[in-house]
Design a protein around this motif. Structure first.
Motif, PDB file in Angstrom:
ATOM      1  N   ILE A  16     -65.147 -24.254 133.586  1.00 45.24           N
ATOM      2  CA  ILE A  16     -65.196 -24.210 132.123  1.00 45.24           C
ATOM      3  C   ILE A  16     -65.456 -25.599 131.549  1.00 45.24           C
ATOM      4  O   ILE A  16     -65.310 -26.604 132.237  1.00 45.24           O
ATOM      5  N   THR A  17     -65.855 -25.622 130.302  1.00 48.69           N
ATOM      6  CA  THR A  17     -65.886 -26.833 129.491  1.00 48.69           C
ATOM      7  C   THR A  17     -64.937 -26.577 128.334  1.00 48.69           C
ATOM      8  O   THR A  17     -65.045 -25.554 127.656  1.00 48.69           O
ATOM      9  N   THR A  18     -63.985 -27.484 128.134  1.00 53.41           N
ATOM     10  CA  THR A  18     -62.981 -27.292 127.094  1.00 53.41           C
ATOM     11  C   THR A  18     -63.549 -27.615 125.717  1.00 53.41           C
ATOM     12  O   THR A  18     -64.640 -28.154 125.582  1.00 53.41           O
ATOM     13  N   SER A  19     -62.756 -27.310 124.720  1.00 52.22           N
ATOM     14  CA  SER A  19     -63.054 -27.784 123.374  1.00 52.22           C
ATOM     15  C   SER A  19     -62.790 -29.298 123.337  1.00 52.22           C
ATOM     16  O   SER A  19     -62.383 -29.893 124.333  1.00 52.22           O
ATOM     17  N   GLN A  20     -63.006 -29.922 122.212  1.00 49.39           N
ATOM     18  CA  GLN A  20     -62.880 -31.374 122.075  1.00 49.39           C
ATOM     19  C   GLN A  20     -61.501 -31.860 122.510  1.00 49.39           C
ATOM     20  O   GLN A  20     -60.480 -31.277 122.177  1.00 49.39           O
ATOM     21  N   VAL A  21     -61.489 -32.953 123.282  1.00 51.19           N
ATOM     22  CA  VAL A  21     -60.244 -33.556 123.755  1.00 51.19           C
ATOM     23  C   VAL A  21     -59.761 -34.588 122.740  1.00 51.19           C
ATOM     24  O   VAL A  21     -60.535 -35.421 122.270  1.00 51.19           O
ATOM     25  N   PHE A  22     -58.462 -34.512 122.444  1.00 50.63           N
ATOM     26  CA  PHE A  22     -57.857 -35.462 121.520  1.00 50.63           C
ATOM     27  C   PHE A  22     -56.840 -36.362 122.199  1.00 50.63           C
ATOM     28  O   PHE A  22     -56.476 -37.404 121.656  1.00 50.63           O
ATOM     29  N   GLU A  81     -64.394 -30.816 131.836  1.00 59.60           N
ATOM     30  CA  GLU A  81     -64.909 -29.745 132.681  1.00 59.60           C
ATOM     31  C   GLU A  81     -63.962 -29.605 133.848  1.00 59.60           C
ATOM     32  O   GLU A  81     -63.356 -30.584 134.277  1.00 59.60           O
ATOM     33  N   GLY A  82     -63.845 -28.413 134.372  1.00 60.39           N
ATOM     34  CA  GLY A  82     -63.025 -28.205 135.545  1.00 60.39           C
ATOM     35  C   GLY A  82     -62.883 -26.725 135.833  1.00 60.39           C
ATOM     36  O   GLY A  82     -63.386 -25.876 135.093  1.00 60.39           O
ATOM     37  N   ILE A  83     -62.180 -26.437 136.893  1.00 62.36           N
ATOM     38  CA  ILE A  83     -61.909 -25.064 137.272  1.00 62.36           C
ATOM     39  C   ILE A  83     -60.553 -24.691 136.683  1.00 62.36           C
ATOM     40  O   ILE A  83     -59.563 -25.366 136.931  1.00 62.36           O
ATOM     41  N   VAL A  84     -60.538 -23.635 135.906  1.00 65.08           N
ATOM     42  CA  VAL A  84     -59.332 -23.276 135.158  1.00 65.08           C
ATOM     43  C   VAL A  84     -58.494 -22.248 135.914  1.00 65.08           C
ATOM     44  O   VAL A  84     -59.021 -21.427 136.665  1.00 65.08           O
ATOM     45  N   GLU A  85     -57.193 -22.347 135.716  1.00 62.15           N
ATOM     46  CA  GLU A  85     -56.257 -21.357 136.243  1.00 62.15           C
ATOM     47  C   GLU A  85     -55.201 -21.113 135.173  1.00 62.15           C
ATOM     48  O   GLU A  85     -54.675 -22.050 134.589  1.00 62.15           O
ATOM     49  N   GLY A  86     -54.918 -19.860 134.915  1.00 63.81           N
ATOM     50  CA  GLY A  86     -53.850 -19.515 133.992  1.00 63.81           C
ATOM     51  C   GLY A  86     -54.216 -19.569 132.525  1.00 63.81           C
ATOM     52  O   GLY A  86     -53.336 -19.617 131.669  1.00 63.81           O
ATOM     53  N   HIS A  87     -55.490 -19.564 132.216  1.00 65.46           N
ATOM     54  CA  HIS A  87     -55.931 -19.587 130.810  1.00 65.46           C
ATOM     55  C   HIS A  87     -55.722 -18.199 130.208  1.00 65.46           C
ATOM     56  O   HIS A  87     -55.999 -17.202 130.858  1.00 65.46           O
ATOM     57  N   PRO A  88     -55.235 -18.134 128.959  1.00 65.73           N
ATOM     58  CA  PRO A  88     -54.981 -16.814 128.377  1.00 65.73           C
ATOM     59  C   PRO A  88     -56.236 -15.993 128.079  1.00 65.73           C
ATOM     60  O   PRO A  88     -56.156 -14.776 127.953  1.00 65.73           O
ATOM     61  N   LYS A  89     -57.411 -16.639 127.999  1.00 67.53           N
ATOM     62  CA  LYS A  89     -58.627 -15.900 127.647  1.00 67.53           C
ATOM     63  C   LYS A  89     -59.725 -15.969 128.698  1.00 67.53           C
ATOM     64  O   LYS A  89     -60.697 -15.229 128.619  1.00 67.53           O
ATOM     65  N   LEU A  90     -59.606 -16.880 129.672  1.00 67.24           N
ATOM     66  CA  LEU A  90     -60.667 -17.075 130.661  1.00 67.24           C
ATOM     67  C   LEU A  90     -60.147 -16.771 132.059  1.00 67.24           C
ATOM     68  O   LEU A  90     -59.003 -17.073 132.385  1.00 67.24           O
ATOM     69  N   PRO A 106     -52.444 -23.724 130.933  1.00 66.15           N
ATOM     70  CA  PRO A 106     -53.499 -23.633 131.950  1.00 66.15           C
ATOM     71  C   PRO A 106     -53.645 -24.935 132.743  1.00 66.15           C
ATOM     72  O   PRO A 106     -53.361 -26.017 132.233  1.00 66.15           O
ATOM     73  N   ILE A 107     -54.080 -24.818 133.987  1.00 58.86           N
ATOM     74  CA  ILE A 107     -54.349 -25.967 134.856  1.00 58.86           C
ATOM     75  C   ILE A 107     -55.857 -26.138 134.960  1.00 58.86           C
ATOM     76  O   ILE A 107     -56.594 -25.167 135.074  1.00 58.86           O
ATOM     77  N   LEU A 108     -56.312 -27.397 134.925  1.00 60.14           N
ATOM     78  CA  LEU A 108     -57.719 -27.708 135.211  1.00 60.14           C
ATOM     79  C   LEU A 108     -57.760 -28.473 136.525  1.00 60.14           C
ATOM     80  O   LEU A 108     -57.212 -29.556 136.640  1.00 60.14           O
ATOM     81  N   TYR A 109     -58.401 -27.908 137.525  1.00 64.92           N
ATOM     82  CA  TYR A 109     -58.569 -28.565 138.812  1.00 64.92           C
ATOM     83  C   TYR A 109     -59.874 -29.356 138.804  1.00 64.92           C
ATOM     84  O   TYR A 109     -60.848 -28.964 138.165  1.00 64.92           O
ATOM     85  N   ASN A 110     -59.885 -30.454 139.566  1.00 66.45           N
ATOM     86  CA  ASN A 110     -61.089 -31.284 139.700  1.00 66.45           C
ATOM     87  C   ASN A 110     -61.694 -31.599 138.330  1.00 66.45           C
ATOM     88  O   ASN A 110     -62.904 -31.532 138.145  1.00 66.45           O
ATOM     89  N   HIS A 111     -60.818 -31.938 137.390  1.00 65.75           N
ATOM     90  CA  HIS A 111     -61.292 -32.181 136.029  1.00 65.75           C
ATOM     91  C   HIS A 111     -62.082 -33.483 135.944  1.00 65.75           C
ATOM     92  O   HIS A 111     -61.904 -34.396 136.737  1.00 65.75           O
ATOM     93  N   ARG A 112     -62.976 -33.520 134.994  1.00 66.07           N
ATOM     94  CA  ARG A 112     -63.759 -34.718 134.721  1.00 66.07           C
ATOM     95  C   ARG A 112     -64.098 -34.711 133.234  1.00 66.07           C
ATOM     96  O   ARG A 112     -64.222 -33.645 132.622  1.00 66.07           O
ATOM     97  N   ILE A 113     -64.231 -35.905 132.689  1.00 69.71           N
ATOM     98  CA  ILE A 113     -64.586 -36.030 131.281  1.00 69.71           C
ATOM     99  C   ILE A 113     -66.071 -35.803 131.131  1.00 69.71           C
ATOM    100  O   ILE A 113     -66.879 -36.318 131.905  1.00 69.71           O
ATOM    101  N   ARG A 114     -66.419 -35.024 130.156  1.00 69.37           N
ATOM    102  CA  ARG A 114     -67.817 -34.736 129.860  1.00 69.37           C
ATOM    103  C   ARG A 114     -68.236 -35.538 128.647  1.00 69.37           C
ATOM    104  O   ARG A 114     -67.566 -35.512 127.628  1.00 69.37           O
ATOM    105  N   ARG A 115     -69.304 -36.255 128.746  1.00 68.13           N
ATOM    106  CA  ARG A 115     -69.759 -37.093 127.643  1.00 68.13           C
ATOM    107  C   ARG A 115     -70.802 -36.348 126.819  1.00 68.13           C
ATOM    108  O   ARG A 115     -71.967 -36.302 127.157  1.00 68.13           O
ATOM    109  N   LEU A 116     -70.326 -35.754 125.773  1.00 64.99           N
ATOM    110  CA  LEU A 116     -71.147 -35.027 124.817  1.00 64.99           C
ATOM    111  C   LEU A 116     -70.974 -35.719 123.469  1.00 64.99           C
ATOM    112  O   LEU A 116     -70.299 -36.735 123.383  1.00 64.99           O
TER     113      LEU A 116
END
Length: 99
Positions: free
Chosen positions: A66-72, A51-60, A35-45
């Motif tokens: 969207i907000t992704t799961s934890q980034v590693f 966060e970003g606009i997703v394209e090509g995600h298998p479930k979304l 999947p591609i995330l456009y205009n992505h930015r890090i979310r401080r939680l």
């Protein structure tokens, strides 16, 4: 009460991917299926996510914010991020607008 934050197989895949990166290479996966995330930015939680606009995600649905799961891992040279659940290609452009 039993709390399970992530399935063991997801954590195993994550650890394997991070070992590839530490060795200086990418794991074998098809970038065209990532999947591609456009205009992505890090979310401080409590944990880092993107966060970003997703394209090509298998479930979304594509075009969805969207907000992704934890980034590693984030590598801006490669334009990739690895979250708990999957890889993302990163794009700073608006969704659907490639330079």
């Amino acid at each position: 009460m039993r709390l399970q934050y992530a399935p063991a197989d997801a954590l195993s895949r994550l650890a394997e991917d991070l070992r590839f990166v530490e060795a200086g290479s990418l794991p074998l996966f098809d970038l065209l299926e990532t999947p591609i995330l456009y205009n992505h930015r890090i979310r401080r939680l409590p944990v880092g996510s993107l966060e970003g606009i997703v394209e090509g995600h298998p479930k979304l649905a594509s075009g969805r914010e969207i907000t992704t799961s934890q980034v590693f891992l984030i590598d801006t040279d490669w334009g990739l991020a690895r979250t708990l659940s999957r890889w993302y290609r990163l794009s700073a452009t608006a969704a659907g607008v490639e330079n």
